[in-house]
Design a protein around this motif. Structure first.
Motif, short mmCIF file in Angstrom:
data_model
loop_
_atom_site.label_atom_id
_atom_site.label_comp_id
_atom_site.label_asym_id
_atom_site.label_seq_id
_atom_site.Cartn_x
_atom_site.Cartn_y
_atom_site.Cartn_z
N ARG A 1 15.84 -59.61 28.62
CA ARG A 1 16.67 -58.63 27.90
C ARG A 1 15.83 -57.56 27.21
NH1 ARG A 1 20.91 -62.32 24.61
NH2 ARG A 1 19.15 -63.79 24.63
N PHE A 2 14.50 -57.76 27.18
CA PHE A 2 13.63 -56.77 26.56
C PHE A 2 12.72 -56.07 27.58
CE2 PHE A 2 14.96 -59.14 22.88
CZ PHE A 2 15.03 -58.18 21.88
N LEU A 3 13.04 -56.19 28.85
CA LEU A 3 12.29 -55.42 29.85
C LEU A 3 12.52 -53.93 29.62
CD1 LEU A 3 13.02 -57.56 33.03
CD2 LEU A 3 10.78 -57.19 31.96
N PRO A 4 11.51 -53.10 29.86
CA PRO A 4 10.22 -53.41 30.47
C PRO A 4 9.14 -53.88 29.47
CG PRO A 4 10.40 -51.05 30.18
CD PRO A 4 11.72 -51.63 29.73
N ALA A 5 9.47 -53.95 28.17
CA ALA A 5 8.44 -54.32 27.18
C ALA A 5 7.84 -55.69 27.48
CB ALA A 5 9.03 -54.30 25.77
N THR A 6 8.67 -56.61 27.98
CA THR A 6 8.21 -57.98 28.20
C THR A 6 7.68 -58.21 29.62
OG1 THR A 6 10.55 -58.53 28.61
CG2 THR A 6 9.66 -59.03 26.43
N LYS A 7 7.48 -57.15 30.36
CA LYS A 7 6.91 -57.31 31.70
C LYS A 7 5.51 -57.91 31.62
CE LYS A 7 5.95 -54.67 35.93
NZ LYS A 7 4.47 -54.77 35.96
N SER A 8 4.73 -57.51 30.62
CA SER A 8 3.38 -58.04 30.48
C SER A 8 3.11 -58.57 29.08
CB SER A 8 2.34 -56.94 30.80
OG SER A 8 2.49 -55.83 29.93
N MET A 9 4.14 -58.61 28.24
CA MET A 9 3.98 -59.04 26.85
C MET A 9 4.99 -60.15 26.55
SD MET A 9 4.59 -56.73 23.44
CE MET A 9 4.36 -57.38 21.78
N PRO A 10 4.57 -61.29 26.05
CA PRO A 10 5.54 -62.35 25.72
C PRO A 10 6.55 -61.86 24.69
CG PRO A 10 3.28 -63.19 25.64
CD PRO A 10 3.17 -61.70 25.77
#
Length: 277
Positions: A15-24
């Motif tokens: 639900r927080f993509l794209p921020a969580t694409k490479s960040m937990p």
């Protein structure tokens, strides 16, 4: 009597993509502190200083956060920026951290079962970092409240709160016999029921204290809703054969697994916590 706490942190945070694409997602900051640190601080304050993380691929930043960063600390040593590390240094001094992996996403029950090697045969807490729980200064945190109850009842305890009826489908929901104000003995539990099938509007949130027999129950629990191993199914089995208490905790909870809840938490912490430090 109870000293360990498990943090299931293997989810993708879609639900927080794209921020969580490479960040937990657990490392997303509420003002200047990542979500997972709030949960770990709550755990340590409750006396649960042996912290275990059930992680997955792409989650190395969580382990790095609870470790030294020699280059950074050398760079800011002796400057006023060093004070920004005070809170995490206190956590690192007081806590002991261990890690294991959940290799595939099979639900919260499976994640907790994966944590068995970190817990052993003793009672333990579980914190879901998505649920940010805050109490007023000087008041007990939610886990501390639950540990006090565990010392009295010596059984699994789950945190609950009342939710609007049109939101029950987002939660596990309990029914129970009221023991006293804010405390129920669980008689039924349904994972994400429809409004028509919900046994109450008492929703489970991400704080648990579990007795170690939950692991044996989870081993034989069949996949439930969405094909996942649900902790609610295991807890219902535990309630039928023993005792599970549900506690309507004192404090404020933010659903930081949703964008709206994350923003609300950030605004609240900025106005009521960060600005008063």
């Amino acid at each position: 009597m109870i000293k360990k706490c498990l943090f299931p942190v293997a989810g993708y945070g879609t639900r927080f993509l794209p921020a969580t694409k490479s960040m937990p997602k657990e490392m997303l900051p509420i003002v200047n502190k990542p979500l997972v640190q709030y949960g770990v601080e709550e755990s340590i304050a409750a006396g649960l200083s042996e912290v275990g993380f059930v992680t997955g691929r792409g989650k190395r930043a969580i382990g790095d956060h609870f470790d030294l960063n020699y280059e950074l600390e050398r760079e800011i040593a002796g400057t006023n920026k060093e004070e920004y590390l005070t809170s995490i240094r206190e956590v690192m001094d007081k806590g002991q951290f261990s890690f294991t992996r959940q290799t595939s996403m099979k639900g919260l029950g499976d994640a907790i079962l994966n944590g068995r090697r970190l817990i052993g045969d003793e009672p333990f807490g579980v914190v879901l970092s998505d649920d940010l729980c805050l109490t007023e200064a000087g008041e007990d945190g939610v886990l501390t409240q639950m540990v006090k109850l565990f010392k009295q009842f010596r059984c699994s305890i789950i945190a609950i709160q009342e939710v609007p009826e049109d939101q029950v489908s987002k939660f596990g929901v309990i029914a129970g016999d009221k023991i006293k104000d804010n405390l129920y003995q669980v008689t039924d539990m349904v994972e994400k029921p429809s409004v028509e099938d919900a046994p109450s509007n008492l929703a489970i949130i991400g704080r648990y204290i579990l007795t170690p027999d939950i692991f044996e129950i989870l081993e034989t629990t069949s996949p439930g809703k969405n094909g996942e191993i649900q902790i609610t199914d295991a807890l219902l089995e535990q309630a039928k054969n023993g005792c599970v208490m549900a506690y309507k905790f004192k404090g404020r909870r933010f659903d930081c697994g949703s964008v709206e809840g994350f923003v609300a938490a950030t605004n609240y912490v900025f106005e009521n916590v960060y600005n008063k430090q």
